[in-house]
Motif scaffolding. Structure first.
Motif, PDB file in Angstrom:
ATOM      1  N   LYS A 356      50.142  75.420  30.929  1.00 58.74           N
ATOM      2  CA  LYS A 356      49.134  76.124  30.289  1.00 58.74           C
ATOM      3  C   LYS A 356      48.680  77.606  30.658  1.00 58.74           C
ATOM      4  CE  LYS A 356      46.130  73.801  33.570  1.00 58.74           C
ATOM      5  NZ  LYS A 356      45.552  74.878  34.256  1.00 58.74           N
ATOM      6  N   LEU A 357      48.052  78.236  29.571  1.00 63.69           N
ATOM      7  CA  LEU A 357      47.675  79.710  30.230  1.00 63.69           C
ATOM      8  C   LEU A 357      46.795  79.470  31.396  1.00 63.69           C
ATOM      9  CD1 LEU A 357      47.328  82.574  29.145  1.00 63.69           C
ATOM     10  CD2 LEU A 357      45.341  81.982  28.019  1.00 63.69           C
ATOM     11  N   HIS A 358      46.884  80.532  32.661  1.00 61.97           N
ATOM     12  CA  HIS A 358      46.279  80.572  33.617  1.00 61.97           C
ATOM     13  C   HIS A 358      45.404  81.872  33.917  1.00 61.97           C
ATOM     14  CE1 HIS A 358      45.559  79.472  38.002  1.00 61.97           C
ATOM     15  NE2 HIS A 358      46.097  80.688  38.097  1.00 61.97           N
ATOM     16  N   ASN A 359      45.909  82.703  33.389  1.00 65.64           N
ATOM     17  CA  ASN A 359      45.256  83.970  33.639  1.00 65.64           C
ATOM     18  C   ASN A 359      45.824  84.983  32.887  1.00 65.64           C
ATOM     19  OD1 ASN A 359      46.699  85.613  35.045  1.00 65.64           O
ATOM     20  ND2 ASN A 359      46.313  84.609  36.983  1.00 65.64           N
ATOM     21  N   ILE A 360      44.916  85.849  32.679  1.00 63.10           N
ATOM     22  CA  ILE A 360      45.367  87.212  31.717  1.00 63.10           C
ATOM     23  C   ILE A 360      45.381  88.487  32.406  1.00 63.10           C
ATOM     24  CG2 ILE A 360      45.000  86.042  29.194  1.00 63.10           C
ATOM     25  CD1 ILE A 360      42.454  87.435  29.392  1.00 63.10           C
ATOM     26  N   ARG A 361      46.236  89.365  32.341  1.00 66.80           N
ATOM     27  CA  ARG A 361      46.183  90.739  33.106  1.00 66.80           C
ATOM     28  C   ARG A 361      46.370  92.035  31.976  1.00 66.80           C
ATOM     29  NH1 ARG A 361      46.762  89.581  38.545  1.00 66.80           N
ATOM     30  NH2 ARG A 361      47.273  87.284  38.836  1.00 66.80           N
ATOM     31  N   ASN A 362      45.771  92.795  32.466  1.00 66.56           N
ATOM     32  CA  ASN A 362      45.973  94.106  31.469  1.00 66.56           C
ATOM     33  C   ASN A 362      47.189  94.989  31.796  1.00 66.56           C
ATOM     34  OD1 ASN A 362      45.068  95.539  33.696  1.00 66.56           O
ATOM     35  ND2 ASN A 362      43.026  95.883  32.754  1.00 66.56           N
ATOM     36  N   VAL A 363      47.212  96.176  31.263  1.00 61.69           N
ATOM     37  CA  VAL A 363      48.736  96.743  31.473  1.00 61.69           C
ATOM     38  C   VAL A 363      48.528  97.341  32.849  1.00 61.69           C
ATOM     39  CG1 VAL A 363      49.044  97.590  28.976  1.00 61.69           C
ATOM     40  CG2 VAL A 363      47.275  98.956  30.450  1.00 61.69           C
ATOM     41  N   ASN A 364      47.406  97.382  33.483  1.00 56.80           N
ATOM     42  CA  ASN A 364      47.435  97.857  34.979  1.00 56.80           C
ATOM     43  C   ASN A 364      47.599  96.657  35.778  1.00 56.80           C
ATOM     44  OD1 ASN A 364      46.781 100.624  34.271  1.00 56.80           O
ATOM     45  ND2 ASN A 364      44.649  99.984  33.714  1.00 56.80           N
ATOM     46  N   GLY A 365      47.699  95.531  35.332  1.00 56.13           N
ATOM     47  CA  GLY A 365      47.827  94.432  36.158  1.00 56.13           C
ATOM     48  C   GLY A 365      46.758  93.714  36.718  1.00 56.13           C
ATOM     49  N   ASN A 366      45.388  94.102  36.339  1.00 58.98           N
ATOM     50  CA  ASN A 366      44.300  93.443  36.720  1.00 58.98           C
ATOM     51  C   ASN A 366      44.062  92.156  35.931  1.00 58.98           C
ATOM     52  OD1 ASN A 366      43.687  95.904  38.145  1.00 58.98           O
ATOM     53  ND2 ASN A 366      42.835  96.915  36.352  1.00 58.98           N
ATOM     54  N   ASN A 367      43.569  91.095  36.939  1.00 59.80           N
ATOM     55  CA  ASN A 367      43.245  89.865  36.118  1.00 59.80           C
ATOM     56  C   ASN A 367      42.041  89.977  35.461  1.00 59.80           C
ATOM     57  OD1 ASN A 367      42.820  87.400  35.729  1.00 59.80           O
ATOM     58  ND2 ASN A 367      42.788  86.710  37.905  1.00 59.80           N
ATOM     59  N   LEU A 368      42.023  89.764  34.003  1.00 61.07           N
ATOM     60  CA  LEU A 368      40.649  89.725  33.455  1.00 61.07           C
ATOM     61  C   LEU A 368      39.811  88.282  33.303  1.00 61.07           C
ATOM     62  CD1 LEU A 368      42.134  91.617  30.297  1.00 61.07           C
ATOM     63  CD2 LEU A 368      41.214  92.461  32.444  1.00 61.07           C
ATOM     64  N   GLY A 369      40.555  87.340  33.748  1.00 66.29           N
ATOM     65  CA  GLY A 369      39.770  86.199  33.837  1.00 66.29           C
ATOM     66  C   GLY A 369      39.405  85.562  32.665  1.00 66.29           C
ATOM     67  N   LEU A 370      39.762  84.153  32.479  1.00 63.59           N
ATOM     68  CA  LEU A 370      39.560  83.686  31.137  1.00 63.59           C
ATOM     69  C   LEU A 370      38.034  83.319  30.857  1.00 63.59           C
ATOM     70  CD1 LEU A 370      42.610  81.001  31.326  1.00 63.59           C
ATOM     71  CD2 LEU A 370      42.598  83.083  30.516  1.00 63.59           C
ATOM     72  N   SER A 371      37.577  82.630  31.771  1.00 60.06           N
ATOM     73  CA  SER A 371      35.937  82.451  31.368  1.00 60.06           C
ATOM     74  C   SER A 371      35.383  83.746  31.365  1.00 60.06           C
ATOM     75  CB  SER A 371      35.433  81.480  32.710  1.00 60.06           C
ATOM     76  OG  SER A 371      36.034  80.294  32.611  1.00 60.06           O
ATOM     77  N   ALA A 372      35.553  84.603  32.146  1.00 62.33           N
ATOM     78  CA  ALA A 372      34.754  85.962  31.933  1.00 62.33           C
ATOM     79  C   ALA A 372      35.453  86.661  30.658  1.00 62.33           C
ATOM     80  CB  ALA A 372      35.235  86.827  33.032  1.00 62.33           C
ATOM     81  N   ALA A 373      36.476  86.661  30.020  1.00 62.32           N
ATOM     82  CA  ALA A 373      36.913  86.960  28.971  1.00 62.32           C
ATOM     83  C   ALA A 373      36.038  86.414  27.879  1.00 62.32           C
ATOM     84  CB  ALA A 373      38.397  87.031  28.621  1.00 62.32           C
ATOM     85  N   LEU A 374      35.960  85.057  27.893  1.00 62.26           N
ATOM     86  CA  LEU A 374      35.132  84.360  26.536  1.00 62.26           C
ATOM     87  C   LEU A 374      33.774  85.105  26.739  1.00 62.26           C
ATOM     88  CD1 LEU A 374      36.720  80.743  27.201  1.00 62.26           C
ATOM     89  CD2 LEU A 374      37.398  82.632  25.551  1.00 62.26           C
ATOM     90  N   ALA A 375      33.150  85.167  27.915  1.00 61.22           N
ATOM     91  CA  ALA A 375      31.872  85.610  28.022  1.00 61.22           C
ATOM     92  C   ALA A 375      31.581  87.046  27.765  1.00 61.22           C
ATOM     93  CB  ALA A 375      31.233  85.155  29.408  1.00 61.22           C
ATOM     94  N   GLY A 376      32.677  87.770  27.441  1.00 55.91           N
ATOM     95  CA  GLY A 376      32.355  89.080  26.682  1.00 55.91           C
ATOM     96  C   GLY A 376      32.555  90.325  28.144  1.00 55.91           C
ATOM     97  N   ALA A 377      33.279  89.764  28.854  1.00 55.24           N
ATOM     98  CA  ALA A 377      33.357  90.682  30.069  1.00 55.24           C
ATOM     99  C   ALA A 377      34.322  91.781  29.906  1.00 55.24           C
ATOM    100  CB  ALA A 377      33.898  90.147  31.380  1.00 55.24           C
ATOM    101  N   GLN A 378      34.465  93.010  30.580  1.00 53.70           N
ATOM    102  CA  GLN A 378      35.462  94.206  30.374  1.00 53.70           C
ATOM    103  C   GLN A 378      35.358  94.663  29.153  1.00 53.70           C
ATOM    104  OE1 GLN A 378      37.284  91.001  30.995  1.00 53.70           O
ATOM    105  NE2 GLN A 378      36.761  90.901  33.139  1.00 53.70           N
ATOM    106  N   ASN A 379      33.895  94.567  28.616  1.00 56.73           N
ATOM    107  CA  ASN A 379      33.649  95.065  26.956  1.00 56.73           C
ATOM    108  C   ASN A 379      34.725  94.786  26.151  1.00 56.73           C
ATOM    109  OD1 ASN A 379      31.767  97.050  28.081  1.00 56.73           O
ATOM    110  ND2 ASN A 379      33.479  98.272  28.996  1.00 56.73           N
ATOM    111  N   GLY A 380      34.820  93.474  26.353  1.00 55.23           N
ATOM    112  CA  GLY A 380      35.741  92.784  24.957  1.00 55.23           C
ATOM    113  C   GLY A 380      37.356  92.720  25.311  1.00 55.23           C
TER     114      GLY A 380
END
Length: 782
Positions: A356-380
């Motif tokens: 299962k999906l564990h986490n997501i990372r942007n092109v810079n390798g930063n962990n964006l966080g699944l629950s944070a992403a769903l709540a609108g962190a990192q400006n979407g």
């Protein structure tokens, strides 16, 4: 799998046209040699079927002991709240989801996750709901969690759809059962070996391409010189396409495959030799295979409101496969009229891989966080990655586990007394071993800006976790039931010693051993005022041990509880009326909670502190049709639960990944609803019947901080924080008896197609099942 289910449907239809010579005149209930006194499905709940006249008293006594409650009439003598959900109730609504089945039992709270009941999270009287880890789960009296001591989280649960009943025992369960007894025990009752030649088949088709088949054949054969031989061969299968839809991408079009396939064969064999005293030997083997395209990921609030049955394209790789094998050998002997001994050897083996999906990372390798992403962190930015609209990396983890559990248990019952004072002393001893081995790896999928996968980098086996936890446990208990005329007093004590081992092969410094010595016990009282009224009450101490990881790494000791309850039962068979009311108060000390579920925290057990849970439970059943001698039956029932589960201290944890962090004294415990109401009615004749059941559950907080919005204790966006919805769900079912052996059936679950959020764990809002329509056929021969 689909072919096998279609074949089962074909067989059922074919049997309709078979010659009917030699068939009995009415549908026979599969009365069991390991169900001594059971309810007849065709009778009301106060009419009981007794075994044949040639059954010995010893046989009746000894076989009733292997169950938690046994004959549902035994509830009247229980010193605590106890309920039996019968086979008729399960089949009447076409249920295969234990969450829906247990709604009828007061004091039971269920937190859904997948909408199909694959991974139930059950709480009894205010204990933590996470994966049912604080409830002792059994099947026919045998522990069924993958590793009940080392890893009790229920990634496996017995299949409710094939059961002949479910027993729930709450306040007085702390003496005879373990290891998790701060809340209570749930015992699934598998199909028993019939005492008569029996063939049963049920096939069902419904929404989401659901196909379900259940069949068994069995008999008990009397021989002239070798005694009785019994057998049961059973098969259960279920599959569907799921009710969610995954977003398409240019390289992914299989968007509707979010369902699962589940198969279960089972064999039971028994032998009762023709000796002067009763003996019985029973062997059972079963296997469960599950393949489910299920995910941990929910949705953002906005997307949930627009379409709660959507799944983001980032979850297209998510899949869990499990296999459980179980076997036991049980020997019962009644050497005298006053003594029964039952010994059981058991072994279960379970393995799973939730990819299962564990986490997501942007092109810079930063962990964006699944629950944070769903709540609108990192400006979407994270949400765009999940939807396939951003160049990023999807890290998918293979959460591989292997478990085993084995043990031997022997229980003796000795009855004696003089005059009006009668006693039954029960003593038990169990030696148990279990283990869980974790070996995980991460695979990185490189996603382009249009959602396509351009590359995959496979991880190293064990690179994302290589651990082992194991436990050796010795349990002893003694309980004495002292009956003096109308009064029964039931004292008892339980002791368990655990030797725990934790090995972390990636971090050897964290490895070690621990020992737990745990004591439970209490006193229960039952007083029969007259033939109609019974009062009961008790005070009991329970415990729930930490995992080896928590014991070694955090130095945790067991969670304990002191439970008080008092109640009354009214039962009037002539008026077809039964009522039970119970008040309870439980004080939990050193409440053990999981630091996180699906997040990036430590994942360790931790001590939350003190919790008080108190409330009222009420249930009533009435049938004016039976009471007034009508030609048709009109059953009514209602259950009501009020619970206040309150934190009595501020939380020590400041790990924002934990939903138990930043809790404040006086706040509610997460996922425990304050109100739960279930009611229903029906009309039934010998030829047809129709039934309606409805449930209301109040909203709950999803974190100990009791916040309304999606914000964790650090003030950061997190979709696991907030509330679930209150909801009202109604189910309708009916049947028509075509012949004495053939019944057609159908129904609608979630009749009004309610949309509601049942959980924010593991990551973000999750829906309950939408409207489900089904039809099928039931055939019973001989």
């Amino acid at each position: 799998m689909r072919t096998r289910l279609i074949l089962a449907l074909f067989m059922t239809v074919t049997l309709i046209f078979l010659p009917q010579q030699g068939w009995t005149e009415e549908m026979t209930d599969d009365e069991s040699t390991d169900r001594v006194v059971i309810l007849d499905d065709d009778e009301s709940t106060d009419q009981v079927v007794i075994l044949d006249d040639d059954e010995s008293t010893d046989r009746v006594v000894i076989l009733d002991k292997v169950l938690v409650i046994g004959n549902p009439a035994n509830v009247e003598g229980m010193p605590g709240s106890a309920h039996v959900v019968t086979k008729k109730e399960i089949r009447q609504q076409g249920y295969a989801d234990v969450n829906r089945i247990l709604r009828k039992v007061p004091g039971v709270y269920v937190r859904e996750e997948d909408g199909m009941g694959l991974f139930p999270s059950i709480s009894l009287r205010g204990v933590d709901t996470t994966r049912s880890a604080k409830v002792t789960i059994m099947e026919d009296g045998i522990l069924m969690a993958p590793a009940p001591y080392s890893a009790p989280a229920a990634y496996f649960s017995p299949t409710a759809g094939r059961m002949s009943g479910i027993e729930v025992l709450k306040g007085s369960s702390q003496i005879k059962y373990g290891p998790h007894i701060t809340g209570g025990v749930i015992n699934y009752l598998a199909t028993p070996i019939p005492v008569k030649e029996t063939v049963y088949m049920r096939t069902q088709y419904g929404s989401f391409n659901e196909l379900r088949a259940h069949a068994y054949v069995g008999n008990t054969i009397e021989t002239a010189h070798a005694g009785r031989f019994g057998f049961l061969f059973e098969g259960y299968a279920r599959m569907n396409d799921g009710f969610k839809t995954i977003d398409k991408t240019p390289d992914f079009r299989d968007d509707d495959d979010t369902g699962f396939t589940k198969t279960e064969p089972m064999i039971k064999l028994s032998w009762e030799p023709p000796t002067a005293f009763h003996q019985r030997l029973q062997f059972q083997w079963g296997q469960t295979d599950l393949d489910a395209n299920e995910t941990y990921l929910g949705l953002s609030e906005a997307d949930f409101k627009a379409d709660p049955f959507r799944r983001y394209s980032a979850t297209r790789f998510d899949n869990i496969t499990t296999k459980q094998k179980r076997t036991h050998l049980r020997y019962g002997i009644a050497p005298t009229e006053n003594l029964d001994i039952i010994t059981t050897m058991y072994y279960t083996k379970f393995k799973r891989n939730w990819y299962k999906l564990h986490n997501i990372r942007n092109v810079n390798g930063n962990n964006l966080g699944l629950s944070a992403a769903l709540a609108g962190a990192q400006n979407g930015e994270g949400l765009a990655c999940l939807k396939g609209n951003l160049e990023c990396t999807l890290r998918v983890r293979a959460n591989k586990r292997k478990y085993f559990a084995r043990g031997i248990e022997s229980v003796a019952y000795y009855r004696f007394g003089m005059g009006s004072v009668q006693q039954e002393v029960t003593t038990g001893i169990r030696y148990h071993q279990d283990r869980v081995k974790r070996n995980q790896n991460d695979d990185d999928f490189i996603q382009a800006a249009n959602g396509t996968i351009s590359n995959m980098n496979a991880g190293i086996s064990g690179g994302a976790g290589d651990r082992r936890q194991k436990t050796k446990a010795l349990a002893l208990y003694i309980q004495d039931t002292i009956t003096i005329n109308k009064l029964s007093v039931i004292p008892g004590i339980r002791y368990e010693r655990l030797d725990q081992t934790f090995d972390d092969y990636n971090n050897p410094d964290r490895s070690g051993t621990a020992t737990q010595d745990m004591v439970a016990g209490g006193l229960g009282v039952v007083y029969k005022f007259n033939e109609l009224w019974t009062g009961f009450g008790g005070v009991h101490r329970g415990f729930s041990p930490p995992s080896p990881n928590g014991a070694v790494t955090n130095g945790l000791k067991e969670e304990t509880s002191t439970a008080f309850e008092a109640g009354a039962r009214y039962k009037n068979p002539r008026q077809a009326l039964g009522v039970e009311a119970v008040a309870f108060f439980t004080r939990f000390e050193d409440l053990i909670v999981i630091d996180n579920l699906g997040g990036t925290g430590t994942g360790l057990d931790e001590n939350f502190g003190t919790v008080h849970a108190y409330g009222l439970e009420f249930s009533a059943q009435y049938d004016p049709g039976i009471a007034n001698g009508w030609t048709w039956r009109n059953p009514w029932f209602t259950t009501f639960t009020y619970t206040k589960a309150e934190q009595r201290n501020d939380a020590e944890s400041t790990d924002a990944e934990s939903i138990f962090s930043f809790g404040k004294k006086g706040n509610d415990v997460p996922y425990i609803p304050e109100f739960q109401i279930n009611f229903g009615t029906g009309v039934e004749t010998d030829r047809w019947g129709a039934f309606l059941t409805a449930t209301y559950v109040s909203e709950t907080f999803t974190s100990a901080s009791n916040v309304d919005g999606q914000v964790n204790g650090n003030g950061d966006p997190d979709s696991r924080f907030g509330k679930t919805d209150s909801y009202f769900v109604a189910d309708l079912s009916g049947f028509y008896q075509v012949t004495d052996r053939i019944r057609v059936l159908g129904g609608v679950q979630n009749l009004f197609d309610a949309e509601y959020n049942v959980s924010r764990q593991p990551h973000g809002p999750r829906p309950g099942m939408p409207r489900f329509i089904y039809g099928g056929m039931e055939v019973s021969l001989w």
